[in-house]
Design an enzyme around this catalytic site. Structure first.
Site, PDB file in Angstrom:
ATOM      1  CE1 TYR A  52      -4.099  -1.649  -0.283  1.00  0.00           C
ATOM      2  CE2 TYR A  52      -3.031  -3.255   1.141  1.00  0.00           C
ATOM      3  CZ  TYR A  52      -4.044  -2.910   0.277  1.00  0.00           C
ATOM      4  OH  TYR A  52      -5.012  -3.834  -0.038  1.00  0.00           O
ATOM      5  NE  ARG A  55      -2.974  -0.255  -4.834  1.00  0.00           N
ATOM      6  CZ  ARG A  55      -4.091  -0.780  -4.360  1.00  0.00           C
ATOM      7  NH1 ARG A  55      -4.044  -1.815  -3.556  1.00  0.00           N
ATOM      8  NH2 ARG A  55      -5.246  -0.271  -4.685  1.00  0.00           N
ATOM      9  CD  GLN A  87     -16.256  -2.075  -6.878  1.00  0.00           C
ATOM     10  OE1 GLN A  87     -16.090  -3.228  -6.527  1.00  0.00           O
ATOM     11  NE2 GLN A  87     -16.504  -1.752  -8.135  1.00  0.00           N
ATOM     12  CG  HIS A 105     -13.856  -1.603  -1.597  1.00  0.00           C
ATOM     13  ND1 HIS A 105     -13.731  -2.213  -2.832  1.00  0.00           N
ATOM     14  CD2 HIS A 105     -14.956  -2.163  -1.011  1.00  0.00           C
ATOM     15  CE1 HIS A 105     -14.715  -3.095  -2.973  1.00  0.00           C
ATOM     16  NE2 HIS A 105     -15.474  -3.078  -1.901  1.00  0.00           N
ATOM     17  CB  CYS A 113      -5.024   4.694  15.115  1.00  0.00           C
ATOM     18  SG  CYS A 113      -4.235   4.053  16.618  1.00  0.00           S
ATOM     19  CB  CYS A 135      -3.665   7.076  20.839  1.00  0.00           C
ATOM     20  SG  CYS A 135      -3.158   5.746  19.735  1.00  0.00           S
ATOM     21  CG  LEU A 195     -11.359  -2.503 -22.153  1.00  0.00           C
ATOM     22  CD1 LEU A 195     -11.360  -1.209 -22.952  1.00  0.00           C
ATOM     23  CD2 LEU A 195     -10.006  -2.696 -21.467  1.00  0.00           C
TER      24      LEU A 195
HETATM   25  C1  BJW Z   1     -11.764  -0.818 -18.115  1.00  0.00           C
HETATM   26  C2  BJW Z   1     -10.639  -0.166 -18.581  1.00  0.00           C
HETATM   27  C3  BJW Z   1     -10.860   1.045 -19.237  1.00  0.00           C
HETATM   28  C4  BJW Z   1      -9.942  -1.971 -17.664  1.00  0.00           C
HETATM   29  N1  BJW Z   1     -12.089   1.523 -19.361  1.00  0.00           N
HETATM   30  N2  BJW Z   1     -12.980  -0.332 -18.262  1.00  0.00           N
HETATM   31  C5  BJW Z   1     -18.732 -15.905  -1.968  1.00  0.00           C
HETATM   32  C6  BJW Z   1     -19.791 -15.418  -2.722  1.00  0.00           C
HETATM   33  C7  BJW Z   1     -20.143 -14.069  -2.664  1.00  0.00           C
HETATM   34  C8  BJW Z   1     -19.444 -13.175  -1.866  1.00  0.00           C
HETATM   35  C9  BJW Z   1     -18.403 -13.672  -1.130  1.00  0.00           C
HETATM   36  C10 BJW Z   1     -18.060 -15.011  -1.170  1.00  0.00           C
HETATM   37  N3  BJW Z   1     -16.982 -15.187  -0.354  1.00  0.00           N
HETATM   38  C11 BJW Z   1     -16.665 -13.992   0.201  1.00  0.00           C
HETATM   39  C12 BJW Z   1     -17.526 -13.064  -0.267  1.00  0.00           C
HETATM   40  C13 BJW Z   1     -17.526 -11.620   0.054  1.00  0.00           C
HETATM   41  C14 BJW Z   1     -16.301 -10.912  -0.500  1.00  0.00           C
HETATM   42  C15 BJW Z   1     -16.240 -11.161  -2.011  1.00  0.00           C
HETATM   43  O1  BJW Z   1     -16.880 -10.491  -2.787  1.00  0.00           O
HETATM   44  N4  BJW Z   1     -15.424 -12.098  -2.451  1.00  0.00           N
HETATM   45  C16 BJW Z   1     -15.360 -12.429  -3.884  1.00  0.00           C
HETATM   46  C17 BJW Z   1     -13.926 -12.517  -4.324  1.00  0.00           C
HETATM   47  C18 BJW Z   1     -16.166 -13.679  -4.106  1.00  0.00           C
HETATM   48  N5  BJW Z   1     -16.495  -9.510  -0.224  1.00  0.00           N
HETATM   49  C19 BJW Z   1     -16.095  -8.985   0.922  1.00  0.00           C
HETATM   50  O2  BJW Z   1     -15.486  -9.620   1.765  1.00  0.00           O
HETATM   51  C20 BJW Z   1     -16.492  -7.549   1.163  1.00  0.00           C
HETATM   52  N6  BJW Z   1     -17.149  -7.434   2.412  1.00  0.00           N
HETATM   53  C21 BJW Z   1     -18.355  -7.968   2.622  1.00  0.00           C
HETATM   54  O3  BJW Z   1     -18.958  -8.576   1.757  1.00  0.00           O
HETATM   55  O4  BJW Z   1     -18.837  -7.725   3.888  1.00  0.00           O
HETATM   56  C22 BJW Z   1     -20.126  -8.244   4.210  1.00  0.00           C
HETATM   57  C23 BJW Z   1     -21.145  -7.154   4.183  1.00  0.00           C
HETATM   58  C24 BJW Z   1     -21.486  -6.545   2.991  1.00  0.00           C
HETATM   59  C25 BJW Z   1     -22.455  -5.541   2.978  1.00  0.00           C
HETATM   60  C26 BJW Z   1     -23.059  -5.151   4.133  1.00  0.00           C
HETATM   61  C27 BJW Z   1     -22.714  -5.746   5.336  1.00  0.00           C
HETATM   62  C28 BJW Z   1     -21.744  -6.761   5.353  1.00  0.00           C
HETATM   63  C29 BJW Z   1     -15.270  -6.650   1.196  1.00  0.00           C
HETATM   64  C30 BJW Z   1     -14.658  -6.546  -0.153  1.00  0.00           C
HETATM   65  C31 BJW Z   1     -13.368  -5.748  -0.085  1.00  0.00           C
HETATM   66  C32 BJW Z   1     -12.700  -5.694  -1.449  1.00  0.00           C
HETATM   67  N7  BJW Z   1     -11.462  -5.087  -1.302  1.00  0.00           N
HETATM   68  C33 BJW Z   1     -10.621  -4.905  -2.489  1.00  0.00           C
HETATM   69  C34 BJW Z   1      -9.225  -4.523  -2.015  1.00  0.00           C
HETATM   70  C35 BJW Z   1      -9.254  -3.103  -1.544  1.00  0.00           C
HETATM   71  C36 BJW Z   1      -7.913  -2.616  -1.298  1.00  0.00           C
HETATM   72  C37 BJW Z   1      -7.079  -2.394  -2.470  1.00  0.00           C
HETATM   73  O5  BJW Z   1      -7.396  -1.540  -3.287  1.00  0.00           O
HETATM   74  O6  BJW Z   1      -6.070  -3.067  -2.481  1.00  0.00           O
HETATM   75  O7  BJW Z   1     -11.153  -3.883  -3.334  1.00  0.00           O
HETATM   76  S1  BJW Z   1     -10.595  -6.305  -3.552  1.00  0.00           S
HETATM   77  C38 BJW Z   1     -10.406  -5.398  -5.034  1.00  0.00           C
HETATM   78  O8  BJW Z   1     -11.524  -5.735  -5.874  1.00  0.00           O
HETATM   79  C39 BJW Z   1     -10.551  -3.916  -4.648  1.00  0.00           C
HETATM   80  C40 BJW Z   1     -11.513  -3.426  -5.692  1.00  0.00           C
HETATM   81  O9  BJW Z   1     -12.172  -2.279  -5.218  1.00  0.00           O
HETATM   82  C41 BJW Z   1     -12.427  -4.614  -5.928  1.00  0.00           C
HETATM   83  C42 BJW Z   1     -13.139  -4.604  -7.229  1.00  0.00           C
HETATM   84  O10 BJW Z   1     -12.231  -4.637  -8.287  1.00  0.00           O
HETATM   85  P1  BJW Z   1     -12.565  -3.836  -9.617  1.00  0.00           P
HETATM   86  O11 BJW Z   1     -12.575  -2.396  -9.344  1.00  0.00           O
HETATM   87  O12 BJW Z   1     -13.774  -4.408 -10.243  1.00  0.00           O
HETATM   88  O13 BJW Z   1     -11.240  -4.130 -10.492  1.00  0.00           O
HETATM   89  P2  BJW Z   1     -10.949  -5.351 -11.481  1.00  0.00           P
HETATM   90  O14 BJW Z   1      -9.503  -5.342 -11.782  1.00  0.00           O
HETATM   91  O15 BJW Z   1     -11.519  -6.611 -10.974  1.00  0.00           O
HETATM   92  O16 BJW Z   1     -11.765  -4.999 -12.806  1.00  0.00           O
HETATM   93  C43 BJW Z   1     -11.454  -3.887 -13.632  1.00  0.00           C
HETATM   94  C44 BJW Z   1     -12.454  -3.830 -14.777  1.00  0.00           C
HETATM   95  O17 BJW Z   1     -12.196  -2.663 -15.526  1.00  0.00           O
HETATM   96  C45 BJW Z   1     -12.338  -5.016 -15.741  1.00  0.00           C
HETATM   97  O18 BJW Z   1     -13.641  -5.510 -16.036  1.00  0.00           O
HETATM   98  C46 BJW Z   1     -11.732  -4.408 -17.013  1.00  0.00           C
HETATM   99  O19 BJW Z   1     -12.220  -4.972 -18.221  1.00  0.00           O
HETATM  100  C47 BJW Z   1     -12.187  -2.970 -16.903  1.00  0.00           C
HETATM  101  N8  BJW Z   1     -11.293  -2.010 -17.542  1.00  0.00           N
HETATM  102  N9  BJW Z   1      -9.500  -0.955 -18.316  1.00  0.00           N
HETATM  103  C48 BJW Z   1     -13.129   0.769 -18.881  1.00  0.00           C
HETATM  104  N10 BJW Z   1      -9.808   1.747 -19.778  1.00  0.00           N
END
Ligand code: BJW
Length: 232
Positions: A52, A55, A87, A105, A113, A135, A195
């Site tokens: 991090y 980043r 996100q 996120h 902290c 703290c 995309l």
């Molecule tokens: C373009 C482009 C261009 C490229 N133009 N487009 C089983 C089933 C269902 C759910 C779960 C399960 N087991 C566990 C879960 C829950 C879990 C989950 O979803 N897991 C899955 C892997 C299955 N989720 C959680 O644990 C979340 N918490 C939760 O559910 O709590 C319970 C709760 C919910 C609601 C209320 C109360 C309680 C927490 C999720 C935390 C995710 N954290 C991360 C890391 C953050 C830190 C960091 O940045 O390092 O967040 S994971 C990572 O993925 C990051 C992102 O925000 C997130 C999404 O990724 P994103 O943005 O979609 O990126 P990519 O790379 O996947 O996609 C990019 C897209 O852009 C692609 O499609 C490309 O084609 C496109 N693209 N260039 C337009 N120029």
């Protein structure tokens, strides 16, 4: 018209920030479970902090692109009728001029902290274990929502989606929940701009493919009745 926009890593890709799951993405060299879970942090805080810290430092080298700019232009017209739910942990929406942005996120430029529960604006590294300005304990971690943690402000998001006329999802693969389910929570019509078709593309009323820097300004023009619309 009330609009909720969800953004993911794809909107920042053309600014030079890697996505997560595309080839060459952030996680290609890392097992997500090694850097994006609380357990991983407990096992090896140094590795996670370095990931991090790099980043956070990279933010200084990038700028918002035409897609972020277009959403800021949309907010200037719609005001409180637009909510951007992101996100992304970068700050490119804010730097483009958007004010109504909700980071479900967390944010790279914030440190949390775990001793006193205070959050602090943070631009430097955390890997050298600086003391908490409140703290004094060396227990600052990235203010980031990892797998298994609860995303921020879900009540607010659920309410906005339940009241919106239009939900637009931009640049997200649709594999991480709860964001992947927002399309089902939205009351109004739904549109995906990505995309390529995301994992949930068939759940949207309409899905357009192309780079965000082209699709988003064209869609904003279309909505505001200005300039050329979208060609897919
Ligand atoms: C373009 C482009 C261009 C490229 N133009 N487009 C089983 C089933 C269902 C759910 C779960 C399960 N087991 C566990 C879960 C829950 C879990 C989950 O979803 N897991 C899955 C892997 C299955 N989720 C959680 O644990 C979340 N918490 C939760 O559910 O709590 C319970 C709760 C919910 C609601 C209320 C109360 C309680 C927490 C999720 C935390 C995710 N954290 C991360 C890391 C953050 C830190 C960091 O940045 O390092 O967040 S994971 C990572 O993925 C990051 C992102 O925000 C997130 C999404 O990724 P994103 O943005 O979609 O990126 P990519 O790379 O996947 O996609 C990019 C897209 O852009 C692609 O499609 C490309 O084609 C496109 N693209 N260039 C337009 N120029």
């Amino acid at each position: 018209m009330r609009v909720v926009v969800l953004t993911g890593a794809g909107i920042s890709a053309e600014s030079g920030l890697s996505t997560f799951r595309d080839s060459g993405g952030l996680w290609e060299g890392h097992d997500p479970m090694q850097v994006a879970t609380p357990e991983a942090y407990d096992d090896d805080p140094g590795l996670v902090q370095r990931f991090y810290d790099e980043r956070r430092a990279a933010l200084a080298r990038v700028r918002p692109n035409a897609a972020h700019d277009a959403l800021a232009r949309l907010e200037a017209r719609l005001g409180e009728d637009l909510l951007v739910v992101t996100q992304n942990v970068d700050d490119l929406h804010e730097r483009a001029g958007s004010a109504r942005v909700h980071h479900i996120h967390g944010r790279l430029r914030s440190a949390w902290c775990t001793t006193c529960d205070e959050r602090h604006p943070w631009d430097g590294p955390l890997g050298d274990r600086p003391p908490c300005p409140w703290c004094g304990e060396a227990t600052l971690r990235p203010d980031i929502v990892w797998f298994g943690e609860i995303p921020y402000g879900m009540d607010l998001v659920e309410r906005a989606l339940g009241e919106c006329d239009l939900f637009v999802s931009i640049g997200t693969s649709g594999v991480v929940y709860p964001a992947a389910a927002f399309v089902h929570w939205a009351r109004g019509t739904t549109l995906e701009l990505n995309l390529e078709p995301s994992a949930g593309a068939s759940d949207f009323a309409e899905s357009r493919q192309g780079p965000a820097s082209r699709l988003v300004p064209a869609w904003v023009n279309e909505l505001l009745g200005e300039g050329p619309g979208t060609s897919t």
